[in-house]
Design an enzyme around this catalytic site. Structure first.
Site, PDB file in Angstrom:
ATOM      1  N   LYS A  59     -11.100   0.753  29.157  1.00  0.00           N
ATOM      2  CA  LYS A  59      -9.716   0.526  28.746  1.00  0.00           C
ATOM      3  C   LYS A  59      -9.672  -0.079  27.341  1.00  0.00           C
ATOM      4  O   LYS A  59     -10.669  -0.574  26.826  1.00  0.00           O
ATOM      5  CB  LYS A  59      -9.024  -0.399  29.741  1.00  0.00           C
ATOM      6  CG  LYS A  59      -9.618  -1.799  29.777  1.00  0.00           C
ATOM      7  CD  LYS A  59      -8.852  -2.709  30.727  1.00  0.00           C
ATOM      8  CE  LYS A  59      -9.452  -4.116  30.729  1.00  0.00           C
ATOM      9  NZ  LYS A  59      -8.672  -5.048  31.551  1.00  0.00           N
ATOM     10  N   TYR A 291      -3.399 -19.119   0.888  1.00  0.00           N
ATOM     11  CA  TYR A 291      -2.049 -19.619   1.077  1.00  0.00           C
ATOM     12  C   TYR A 291      -2.031 -21.067   1.548  1.00  0.00           C
ATOM     13  O   TYR A 291      -2.795 -21.475   2.419  1.00  0.00           O
ATOM     14  CB  TYR A 291      -1.306 -18.763   2.109  1.00  0.00           C
ATOM     15  CG  TYR A 291      -1.030 -17.355   1.654  1.00  0.00           C
ATOM     16  CD1 TYR A 291      -0.287 -17.110   0.514  1.00  0.00           C
ATOM     17  CD2 TYR A 291      -1.502 -16.264   2.389  1.00  0.00           C
ATOM     18  CE1 TYR A 291      -0.017 -15.813   0.097  1.00  0.00           C
ATOM     19  CE2 TYR A 291      -1.250 -14.968   1.986  1.00  0.00           C
ATOM     20  CZ  TYR A 291      -0.502 -14.742   0.834  1.00  0.00           C
ATOM     21  OH  TYR A 291      -0.249 -13.464   0.432  1.00  0.00           O
TER      22      TYR A 291
END
Length: 399
Positions: A59, A291
């Site tokens: 999956k 940042y």
């Protein structure tokens, strides 16, 4: 290579060779998937449950490793079942030409039941509404549907509640006698198998065993009964029943790191994530980095720019903590992880643009592992590998 919906991925390759960049140079980043390691992991896990069939859980694009190549490698290594969460994943496995048995389990009303019945996919029924929909799909398709019934043994997610289980198995047996379905499996899922000794394990095994007895009393004779996920396969032999369903362990990640790393269970990590430095420059002391300037250089130093970020699956939570091997030494992400890039401080060490940065791998070269990243971010290694984004090419080796 195609993605799990059958759509071509522009960045995905099946070659054993690293892809060249647009200008013929190095790729910005890549995830190298070692299919030989995956096959070896399947063999090691099968040895832990020699009396049980093996379902390779692929999956979520094989936990980020590439669903179709990993499914093929697992089948080559002796898996006889493939496990997919969604019906779309299961149908993509069939569209890729993969045979063998395929089980999918995450359904919503109105899902592609008929398409899965016609593709010989085993479908999971976790509620009465789902049984009604698969019976209708079988009638429409004019063929018998293969169905597995799931009980909620205590996890609290999908699966019918124990007090509703007797009614469901009786209804399933009625549909079976009518030739509309064949109940091929009965299953459940542990809630805390990754916490050795947790009291829920024995309690949930007892719920499942009682459910099996009730199903037998209703006349059901399934091919497989299964409950063992990766930690169950490795540590709970009493949970192996007829089939085991390893997921993350197949990709070389320990599901119980408190008991041991991959090597302690005979496993090897399958994914290595690398990038090529985009910039290397000297900066003075007191220079802010990324940042918010959460990191400021202590003195004159060398900064290296690694051109992957949270858009590629590098957790923003790794800001200031994420480990990476650059210029022969482990470094830590300096400042915030940005969308496309992050910075490491090399101090007095030298590097050049184009040099390799290894975010994680098996650890053979001193590089971090996915488990190291998980600890740095306060998460689990499952998430670290599964979240690597589609713009990072997967390069499958050993295939």
């Amino acid at each position: 290579m195609n993605d799990m919906n059958g759509v071509a991925h522009p960045g995905a390759v099946d070659s054993a060779d690293a892809p060249a960049g647009a200008s013929g140079g190095y790729p910005r980043a890549q995830a190298t998937i070692d299919l030989d390691a995956l096959r070896s992991n399947v063999a090691a896990l099968r040895a832990k449950a020699p009396g049980a069939a093996f379902m390779a859980v692929v999956k979520a694009d094989a936990y980020g490793h590439g669903m179709v190549p990993c499914a093929r490698a697992a089948l080559e290594a002796g898996a006889t079942w493939l496990g997919a969460a969604t019906p779309e994943e299961a149908l993509a496995l069939r569209a890729a030409g993969l045979g063998g048995r395929v089980l999918c389990w995450l359904w919503n009303p109105g899902g592609p039941w008929r398409a899965c019945v016609e593709a010989d996919i085993d479908v999971t029924v976790s509620a009465h509404w789902a049984l009604a929909e698969v019976v209708a799909a079988a009638r429409a398709a004019g063929r018998t549907a293969r169905v597995q019934l799931k009980i909620d043994a205590g996890l609290g997610r999908n699966g019918v509640q124990p007090d509703q289980w007797p009614d469901l198995v009786r209804a399933a047996r009625t549909a079976e006698r009518d030739g509309l379905i064949r109940v091929t499996g009965l299953w459940a899922h542990f809630s805390c198998a990754d916490e050795p000794g947790h009291p829920s394990v024995a309690r949930e095994l007892a719920v499942f065993r009682r459910a099996l007895d009730q199903a037998a009393a209703a006349g059901l004779t399934p091919e497989v009964r299964h409950m063992a996920n990766s930690p169950g396969t490795l540590t709970l032999p009493e949970s192996h029943f007829d089939l085991v369903r390893p997921g993350v362990a197949m990709y070389g990640i320990s599901p119980v790191p408190q008991l041991g790393g991959p090597a302690d269970f005979g496993l090897r990590p399958v994914m290595t994530l690398t990038a090529r430095l985009a910039s290397v420059k000297r900066v003075p002391g007191g220079h802010g980095v990324s940042y918010g300037h959460r990191y400021v250089t202590a003195g004159e130093t060398t900064l290296a720019l690694v051109p992957v970020g949270y858009a590629d699956g590098v957790p923003r939570h790794a800001s200031g903590t994420g480990p990476v091997l650059v210029a022969g030494r482990r470094r830590t992400v300096a400042g915030r992880v940005a969308m496309d890039q992050f910075v490491v401080d090399l101090g007095g060490d030298a590097a050049e643009p184009g040099d390799e940065a290894v975010l994680f791998g098996p650890g053979d070269r001193g590089e971090p592992t996915a488990e190291d990243w998980a600890r740095a971010c306060g998460t689990i290694a499952y998430e670290i590998v599964t979240r690597i984004g589609a713009r990072v090419p997967r390069v499958h080796t050993g295939g």
